[in-house]
Scaffold this motif. Structure first.
Motif, PDB file in Angstrom:
ATOM      1  N   SER A 156       0.830  -1.204   0.000  1.00 40.25           N
ATOM      2  CA  SER A 156       0.000   0.000   0.000  1.00 40.25           C
ATOM      3  C   SER A 156       0.860   1.247   0.000  1.00 40.25           C
ATOM      4  CB  SER A 156      -0.920  -0.009   1.220  1.00 40.25           C
ATOM      5  OG  SER A 156      -1.649   1.197   1.298  1.00 40.25           O
ATOM      6  N   GLY A 157       0.408   2.249  -0.765  1.00 38.43           N
ATOM      7  CA  GLY A 157       1.056   3.553  -0.786  1.00 38.43           C
ATOM      8  C   GLY A 157       2.375   3.559  -1.509  1.00 38.43           C
ATOM      9  N   THR A 158       2.640   2.558  -2.292  1.00 38.73           N
ATOM     10  CA  THR A 158       3.909   2.466  -3.010  1.00 38.73           C
ATOM     11  C   THR A 158       3.662   2.325  -4.501  1.00 38.73           C
ATOM     12  OG1 THR A 158       4.010   0.074  -2.843  1.00 38.73           O
ATOM     13  CG2 THR A 158       4.988   1.349  -1.027  1.00 38.73           C
ATOM     14  N   THR A 159       4.742   2.425  -5.232  1.00 40.15           N
ATOM     15  CA  THR A 159       4.722   2.200  -6.677  1.00 40.15           C
ATOM     16  C   THR A 159       5.719   1.123  -7.013  1.00 40.15           C
ATOM     17  OG1 THR A 159       4.142   4.490  -7.172  1.00 40.15           O
ATOM     18  CG2 THR A 159       5.148   3.208  -8.940  1.00 40.15           C
ATOM     19  N   ASN A 188      -8.593   3.402  -5.968  1.00 36.59           N
ATOM     20  CA  ASN A 188      -7.280   3.942  -5.582  1.00 36.59           C
ATOM     21  C   ASN A 188      -6.117   3.141  -6.168  1.00 36.59           C
ATOM     22  OD1 ASN A 188      -8.494   6.000  -4.065  1.00 36.59           O
ATOM     23  ND2 ASN A 188      -8.595   4.702  -2.225  1.00 36.59           N
ATOM     24  N   THR A 189      -6.328   2.590  -7.394  1.00 35.70           N
ATOM     25  CA  THR A 189      -5.232   1.897  -8.086  1.00 35.70           C
ATOM     26  C   THR A 189      -5.070   2.487  -9.486  1.00 35.70           C
ATOM     27  OG1 THR A 189      -6.698   0.211  -8.993  1.00 35.70           O
ATOM     28  CG2 THR A 189      -5.651  -0.257  -6.856  1.00 35.70           C
ATOM     29  N   ASN A 245       0.420   1.249  -9.106  1.00 36.62           N
ATOM     30  CA  ASN A 245       0.369   2.186  -7.984  1.00 36.62           C
ATOM     31  C   ASN A 245      -0.938   1.982  -7.237  1.00 36.62           C
ATOM     32  OD1 ASN A 245      -0.500   5.010  -6.825  1.00 36.62           O
ATOM     33  ND2 ASN A 245       1.732   5.049  -6.996  1.00 36.62           N
ATOM     34  N   ASP A 247      -3.014   2.556  -2.944  1.00 41.36           N
ATOM     35  CA  ASP A 247      -3.014   2.912  -1.517  1.00 41.36           C
ATOM     36  C   ASP A 247      -3.966   1.955  -0.814  1.00 41.36           C
ATOM     37  OD1 ASP A 247      -2.970   3.980   0.958  1.00 41.36           O
ATOM     38  OD2 ASP A 247      -3.803   5.938   0.386  1.00 41.36           O
ATOM     39  N   ASN A 250      -1.402   0.089   4.000  1.00 42.59           N
ATOM     40  CA  ASN A 250      -0.226  -0.722   4.335  1.00 42.59           C
ATOM     41  C   ASN A 250      -0.422  -2.221   4.150  1.00 42.59           C
ATOM     42  OD1 ASN A 250       1.322   1.554   5.089  1.00 42.59           O
ATOM     43  ND2 ASN A 250       0.282   1.597   7.083  1.00 42.59           N
TER      44      ASN A 250
END
Length: 637
Positions: A156-159, A188-189, A245, A247, A250
């Protein structure tokens, strides 16, 4: 049923021959009637031949009744390989110097090399069930792999990204890259799919194949997408990558389930009839008119040319562009030629589906390739007496009044857009004496043919020997061509004053009489008169007073050959009436002869029957006498 006759059974006479000889005598009047009819038919045919020749003579008068025949002008070019010209009404005599800088021409483009899609092949595929395999064909960055379920996940929250290794395709003409992916749609993707190519010396920048972003709530599910890109030029290797990408508070969640890449190379077209595998549309524009063409994968070069040549419906922009361009195939290359000559006929294309790009006509932006421009659109540029003029055609009618210029080549040898004096062609507009000479000569030839024919027909042994009507016609024709033309003054008042006479020029030019009334034409004298005063020569044949030779001849010939009322049609009709009457007489006489022959046959049959009866009686008497003699001898014994 026909009657059966038996000849001479009782009398021994050849009754058939006797009847034939008797009927031959009876048929003498019939033979005379048939001979008379044939004589009239010969006369009628002869008069019809006269009619035909006089009609032909009258046809030769049409041009001689036009003043333009004598006063027309002609344009003479000093170099007909580069310039020809014609002078019409409104032209005036004069001299001009003409130079040609460039000719008008239609825009023509030809494909550099037509390409078709070859056989597609898979360059990689991965379902993410084998970590070793995945690591051997790609590099994972900030992604985790769930081999048990065949998934790739992202924290989560990463690329993160997965980049496939460089793959060899060796496609010198380019081709089509196809990437099929299955990813998870979830709020959120986002997914970005990219590619780059290596041309043998340099890698290109990464280019986007497709982007998928989910900012709002969507049903969570895995879906498959297919992405395509057409690659041009030499492609030695390709690479693809996916950037993920998201979120997820986590949490690491699965995002990709599989991906597969295929490549289809472009190959040169080797046949104008093979399917190209291209699909889509393009448009052609000429002089503000746009036409739309759509093709499918089964279309070939030839069928595309046929589609372009199709005439669109009236008022429509397609399908077809046959009203503005012409398409053809040469050496498996598509050639498109504008139907509008000149600069305004320039061709432009819109190629959103890269059809024409594959056919080697345009670049990726739809601009015509410089190598494809085999003939540019341009207007004609030329000079007349030093004035530079531009026109969209090579046939110019509005520069010199009454004169049409036909530009065939250029005189600007040094191609510097400037015509030097030595690069000009002389153009002379002068009297066209030959037109009048030819018209008069045609009249003379036909007149002489008529006079010869009449002389034969009315001469000794002719079909109309001594016919006074035909003799008068011949005399009238001769008189008309030798009379002075009333109402004229000056040097040209008579046919012989312009070289037309009924005798041959001999010695110092004395005229000798031709007994048949035939004409002699001195073409040199006629030409000189036309050069001196063409209007005066014209007046001998046609003038306002109606006294011209052509006008009087035309009027007289009309009186001779006018349908239904003319002298000759009336004569033909009279002869036909006589033949019709003779046909009636012949029919009646043949009917009487048939009855006469039947009567003779009945009479000879009665004779044979009477003789046969007498012979029978004689034979009976002879038998009786013989019987009495025999009895008498017996008694005496």
């Amino acid at each position: 049923m026909p009657t059966v006759h038996f000849s001479g059974l009782a009398s021994g006479l050849d009754t058939d021959n006797i009847i034939k000889q008797l009927m031959d005598i009876e048929r003498i009047p019939l033979t005379r009637l048939q001979q008379r009819k044939e004589q009239y038919n010969v006369k009628k045919s002869a008069w019809h031949d006269v009619y035909t020749r006089l009609s032909n003579l009258q046809s030769k008068l049409a041009s001689l009744k036009l003043s333009s025949t004598f006063t027309s002008l002609k344009a003479i070019s000093s170099n007909t390989a580069v310039l020809t010209a014609t002078a019409g009404s409104g032209a005036v005599a004069g001299s001009y110097n003409v130079g040609v800088i460039q000719l008008a021409q239609a825009h023509k483009v030809a494909g550099i090399q037509s390409l078709k899609y070859g056989t597609s092949s898979q360059i990689f595929t991965d379902t993410f069930n084998d970590g070793s395999y995945t690591n051997s064909i790609a590099v994972l960055d900030n992604l985790s792999q769930d081999t048990a379920n065949g998934l790739i996940g992202l924290a989560s929250g990463t690329t993160g990204s997965i980049t496939a290794n460089a793959l060899n395709v060796d496609a010198p003409y380019g081709g089509r890259l196809q990437l099929t992916v299955t990813h998870k749609e979830q709020i959120n993707t986002s997914y970005v799919y990219e590619y780059r190519v290596y041309d043998g010396s340099t890698w290109s920048e990464w280019q986007t194949l497709g982007t998928y972003t989910y900012n709002t709530s969507v049903p969570i599910s895995f879906k498959t997408y297919t992405l395509n890109v057409d690659l041009t030029g030499n492609v030695t290797q390709v690479q693809v990558r996916a950037t993920l990408n998201g979120d997820f508070a986590n949490n690491v969640i699965p995002m990709m389930a599989d991906w597969t890449a295929e490549f289809t190379p472009l190959e040169p077209v080797t046949s104008s009839t093979q399917a190209l595998g291209l699909a889509g549309s393009f448009s052609i524009t000429v002089d503000g008119k746009t036409r739309n063409i759509s093709i499918v994968e089964s279309d070939s070069l030839q069928s595309i040319a046929n589609l372009i040549n199709t005439m669109p419906p009236e008022g429509q922009t397609g399908p077809g562009a046959g009203d503005i361009v012409n398409a053809s195939i040469v050496d498996n290359r598509l050639i498109i030629t504008s139907k509008t000559i000149g600069a305004s006929g320039a061709i432009t294309f819109s190629d959103p589906d890269h059809i024409l790009e594959r056919l080697g006509l345009v670049d990726g932006s739809g601009n015509i390739l410089s190598e494809a421009n085999i003939q540019r659109a341009q207007d004609a540029r030329f000079t007349v007496d030093g004035l530079t003029i531009t026109r969209s055609t090579n046939s110019i009618t509005d520069v010199i009044p009454g004169v049409t210029l036909n530009l065939l080549g250029i005189t600007n040898a040094n191609a510097n857009d400037t015509i030097e004096p030595e690069e000009t062609i002389s153009l002379e507009v002068t009297n066209d004496t030959q037109k009048a000479v030819d018209a008069v000569k045609d009249l003379v030839d036909q007149y002489n043919s008529v006079m010869d024919f009449i002389s034969i027909k009315i001469g000794k042994g002719g079909d109309l020997q001594g016919d006074p009507t035909l003799a008068r016609i011949q005399q009238s024709l001769w008189k008309m061509v030798t009379e002075r033309v009333a109402g004229l003054a000056g040097d040209y008042q008579t046919p012989w004053s312009i070289g037309l006479s009924t005798g041959a020029n001999v010695g110092s030019g004395t005229l000798t009489f031709d007994r048949s009334g035939k004409l002699t034409l001195d073409t040199a004298k006629l030409t000189a008169a036309l050069e001196d005063n063409p209007a005066a020569v014209a007046a001998i044949f046609t003038n306002e007073g109606g006294t011209g030779l052509a006008e009087r001849l035309d009027s007289y010939l009309t009186s001779l050959i006018r349908s239904g009322e003319g002298i000759i049609p009336s004569r033909e009709k009279g002869l036909q009436n006589i033949m019709d009457d003779l046909d009636d007489q012949i029919a009646r006489l043949e009917d009487r002869l048939a009855r006469k022959e039947e009567q003779l046959r009945r009479q000879f049959t009665a004779l044979e029957q009477a003789l046969s009866a007498l012979q029978s009686q004689g034979m009976w008497l002879s038998t009786q006498i013989m019987n009495l003699a025999a009895i008498s001898q017996v008694t005496r014994k």
